[in-house]
Design an enzyme around this catalytic site. Structure first.
Site, mmCIF file in Angstrom:
data_model
loop_
_atom_site.group_PDB
_atom_site.id
_atom_site.type_symbol
_atom_site.label_atom_id
_atom_site.label_comp_id
_atom_site.label_asym_id
_atom_site.label_seq_id
_atom_site.Cartn_x
_atom_site.Cartn_y
_atom_site.Cartn_z
ATOM 1 C CD GLU A 194 -2.767 1.345 0.400
ATOM 2 O OE1 GLU A 194 -2.545 2.142 -0.517
ATOM 3 O OE2 GLU A 194 -3.788 0.643 0.478
ATOM 4 C CB SER A 221 -6.493 2.138 -0.176
ATOM 5 O OG SER A 221 -6.370 3.356 0.541
#
Length: 307
Positions: A194, A221
């Site tokens: 991420e 995200s």
């Protein structure tokens, strides 16, 4: 390029002219003796800078010499190292008053060449840290000045995040720049970590007046914000990927409507880079045999990153 905006006079391209002792003064002790020498083999530049330093020191205690320097500055008789405030912050504040500047960006000159000439990655990183510290120090007493911070091309989100946070902590703007994070695709990671945290920092710096975009072969995200281009294919870890050939300072053209990025570098230079390219050494993951197998067998992200 000075230009007027309402009652302000702005300058989007002004430089400070560093001298031989400037960059070492802001470098970490272990980096200082390893820096590339100021001006390299150019004795003419070293002589110019040394003469300018001597003149500046002489006029600090002499009002007549200061008045002469200010008159020469306004007549544009001297520029570069011999210009008023070339490397002296107090003199630069006076120059700002004389010119009526409301705000402007400050770029480094010879110290930038000194930094990027380093062949050792550790010295390059240390030189960039010193450069940013020096720019922040030069601009600290006059809020009209904004020193332009510098980042290294990052091969991972941890390195990129650390650099962006350092720039932010120094209060330096960083206009019209792309933070490129590579080797974070399915094969390069391996997996796709991420990059949400760095997008938060980038968005914060944009709110302060910078103009960042984030480009990565990794993922982000739905909580991320700002101008982010991710999931790039081919990822940097794939043979022949253009992303692996990007170097610091390259121009990247973003065609949003066409879903395409162009690396604005001549084909012959890209061919030369490809010929000398060696992929970064990666951990063989001895304790994670299935992850190592995944790295070897996984397909490209634009085809689902499946095995």
């Amino acid at each position: 390029m000075p230009y007027a905006h309402r009652p302000l006079i702005l300058d989007a391209d002004t430089h400070m002219m560093e001298h031989a002792d400037w960059l070492p003064a802001f470098a970490d002790p272990d980096i200082r003796p390893r820096l590339v020498p100021f001006a390299g083999k150019d004795a003419r530049v070293r002589a110019l800078a040394a003469d300018a330093v001597a003149r500046a020191e002489a006029r600090r205690g002499d009002a007549t010499l200061r008045a002469e320097a200010e008159a020469e500055f306004m007549s544009m008789k001297f520029k570069g190292w011999h210009g008023l405030g070339a490397f002296d912050a107090a003199e630069r504040r006076r120059a700002n008053d004389l010119m009526g500047f409301g705000a402007y960006l400050v770029f480094p000159t010879e110290a930038f060449n000194q930094v990027i000439a380093a062949s050792d990655p550790e010295v390059l990183a240390g030189g960039i840290r010193a450069l940013n510290r020096g720019l922040a120090d030069f601009c600290a007493e006059d809020r009209r000045m904004g020193g332009v911070g510098y980042l290294r091309l990052a091969d991972g989100p941890d390195s990129a995040l650390a650099q962006v946070e350092t720039i932010s902590s120094l209060g330096l703007p960083y206009p019209d720049a792309a933070v490129v994070i590579r080797y974070e695709g399915p094969r390069g990671g391996p997996g796709m970590r991420e990059t949400h945290r760095i997008s938060e920092v980038v968005a914060h710096m944009n709110a302060l007046g910078s103009d960042f975009i984030l480009i990565t072969d990794g993922r982000y995200s739905g909580a991320s914000n700002g101008f982010i281009i991710g999931y790039l294919a081919p990822e940097a870890a794939e043979p022949g990927a253009p992303l692996a050939l990007i170097e610091n300072g390259d121009e990247i053209i973003v065609h949003v409507s066409q879903n395409r990025l162009d690396l604005n570098v001549p084909a012959d230079i890209l061919a030369e880079r490809a010929a000398r390219f060696r992929p970064p050494v990666v951990d063989a993951l001895p304790d994670f045999p299935y992850l190592a197998r995944y790295r070897r067998l996984v397909g490209p992200v634009d085809r689902g990153a499946i095995i």
